[in-house]
Design a protein around this motif. Structure first.
Motif, PDB file in Angstrom:
ATOM      1  N   VAL A  83       4.175  -5.710   6.292  1.00 47.90           N
ATOM      2  CA  VAL A  83       3.014  -5.432   5.451  1.00 47.90           C
ATOM      3  C   VAL A  83       1.984  -6.512   5.749  1.00 47.90           C
ATOM      4  CG1 VAL A  83       2.166  -5.310   3.057  1.00 47.90           C
ATOM      5  CG2 VAL A  83       4.476  -4.491   3.613  1.00 47.90           C
ATOM      6  N   ALA A  85      -1.170  -8.012   3.733  1.00 48.03           N
ATOM      7  CA  ALA A  85      -1.839  -7.942   2.436  1.00 48.03           C
ATOM      8  C   ALA A  85      -2.188  -9.341   1.943  1.00 48.03           C
ATOM      9  CB  ALA A  85      -0.938  -7.245   1.413  1.00 48.03           C
ATOM     10  N   TYR A 108      -4.894  -3.347   1.869  1.00 49.44           N
ATOM     11  CA  TYR A 108      -3.689  -3.718   2.607  1.00 49.44           C
ATOM     12  C   TYR A 108      -3.284  -2.592   3.546  1.00 49.44           C
ATOM     13  CZ  TYR A 108      -0.698  -0.628  -0.193  1.00 49.44           C
ATOM     14  OH  TYR A 108      -0.105   0.465  -0.773  1.00 49.44           O
ATOM     15  N   CYS A 109      -2.411  -2.910   4.494  1.00 47.69           N
ATOM     16  CA  CYS A 109      -1.788  -1.911   5.348  1.00 47.69           C
ATOM     17  C   CYS A 109      -0.296  -2.224   5.403  1.00 47.69           C
ATOM     18  CB  CYS A 109      -2.419  -1.856   6.734  1.00 47.69           C
ATOM     19  SG  CYS A 109      -2.363  -3.371   7.694  1.00 47.69           S
ATOM     20  N   ALA A 110       0.510  -1.196   5.652  1.00 54.40           N
ATOM     21  CA  ALA A 110       1.954  -1.400   5.568  1.00 54.40           C
ATOM     22  C   ALA A 110       2.725  -0.371   6.382  1.00 54.40           C
ATOM     23  CB  ALA A 110       2.403  -1.309   4.110  1.00 54.40           C
ATOM     24  N   GLN A 115       5.495   0.556   1.926  1.00 53.95           N
ATOM     25  CA  GLN A 115       4.258   0.790   1.177  1.00 53.95           C
ATOM     26  C   GLN A 115       4.470   0.758  -0.331  1.00 53.95           C
ATOM     27  OE1 GLN A 115       2.161   4.441   1.990  1.00 53.95           O
ATOM     28  NE2 GLN A 115       0.661   4.043   0.391  1.00 53.95           N
ATOM     29  N   GLU A 119       2.749  -1.956  -2.816  1.00 51.52           N
ATOM     30  CA  GLU A 119       1.842  -1.521  -3.877  1.00 51.52           C
ATOM     31  C   GLU A 119       2.312  -2.032  -5.237  1.00 51.52           C
ATOM     32  OE1 GLU A 119       0.402   2.721  -5.565  1.00 51.52           O
ATOM     33  OE2 GLU A 119      -0.022   2.303  -3.443  1.00 51.52           O
ATOM     34  N   PRO A 129      -4.301  -1.841  -5.771  1.00 51.99           N
ATOM     35  CA  PRO A 129      -4.024  -1.710  -4.340  1.00 51.99           C
ATOM     36  C   PRO A 129      -4.848  -0.600  -3.700  1.00 51.99           C
ATOM     37  CG  PRO A 129      -2.174  -0.900  -5.652  1.00 51.99           C
ATOM     38  CD  PRO A 129      -3.194  -1.415  -6.608  1.00 51.99           C
ATOM     39  N   TYR A 131      -4.753   1.191  -0.119  1.00 54.46           N
ATOM     40  CA  TYR A 131      -3.993   1.359   1.122  1.00 54.46           C
ATOM     41  C   TYR A 131      -4.912   1.847   2.235  1.00 54.46           C
ATOM     42  CZ  TYR A 131      -0.299   3.207   4.195  1.00 54.46           C
ATOM     43  OH  TYR A 131       0.524   3.470   5.252  1.00 54.46           O
TER      44      TYR A 131
END
Length: 170
Positions: A83, A85, A108-110, A115, A119, A129, A131
């Motif tokens: 992740v 973030a 954020y990216c995951a 995910q 979150e 959050p 995404y």
């Protein structure tokens, strides 16, 4: 329960608004304890302990072409669910996740398998959050991080700034 502090896979730190299982979530780069330039040594020393865990790369290495450590993590800990973030806000905003009564957003990216836990952690800190997608979105996220650095330090806005996603609901 809590978030493991940067530079350690043994101790547990607890954020007052986030109670999470430390066996499943590892946090790198909390409040400057593990600068981006130190991640390679940390990962090499602890790769076995990090295997199979969710690893949240919160480090920023703004002097490097790559601000994040995801490629290194993927190489050294291939079973980890990664992740990216907690990079688009200063740490002060995690302690006070509102500005003028408005909840702050955290982009954020995951990895898809991480995910929901990412979150949950972001919400637990008091942030909303947002995404951006899988790890292929990391360059977009790091671009937003660079904008934050430019505004906070280059333009003199200070660290208590944030980006807010506004959307009209139809």
């Amino acid at each position: 329960p809590g978030i493991e502090p940067a530079g350690s896979v043994e101790g547990v730190a607890h954020h007052p608004r986030a109670g999470h299982n430390p066996v499943r979530v590892r946090l790198l780069g909390h409040r400057g304890h593990l600068p981006g330039s130190a991640v390679a040594d940390f990962i090499s020393a602890h790769a076995d302990a990090l295997a199979g865990k969710i690893i949240i790369d919160t480090t920023n290495n703004p002097r490097s072409a790559e601000m994040n450590s995801l490629a290194l993590l993927a190489d050294k800990v291939p079973t980890a669910r990664l992740v990216r973030a907690f990079t688009t806000l200063g740490w002060e905003n995690f302690e006070r996740p509102e500005i003028d009564g408005v909840q702050l957003d955290l982009f954020y990216c995951a990895h898809p398998a991480a995910q929901s836990e990412a979150e949950e952690l972001i919400k637990g800190v008091g942030l909303r959050p947002i995404y951006l997608g899988g790890l292929e979105a990391v360059e977009i996220l790091d671009g937003l991080t660079r904008v934050w650095f430019t505004l906070a330090f280059g333009q003199g806005f200070g660290r208590r700034i944030a980006f807010k996603l506004l959307a009209e609901h139809k």
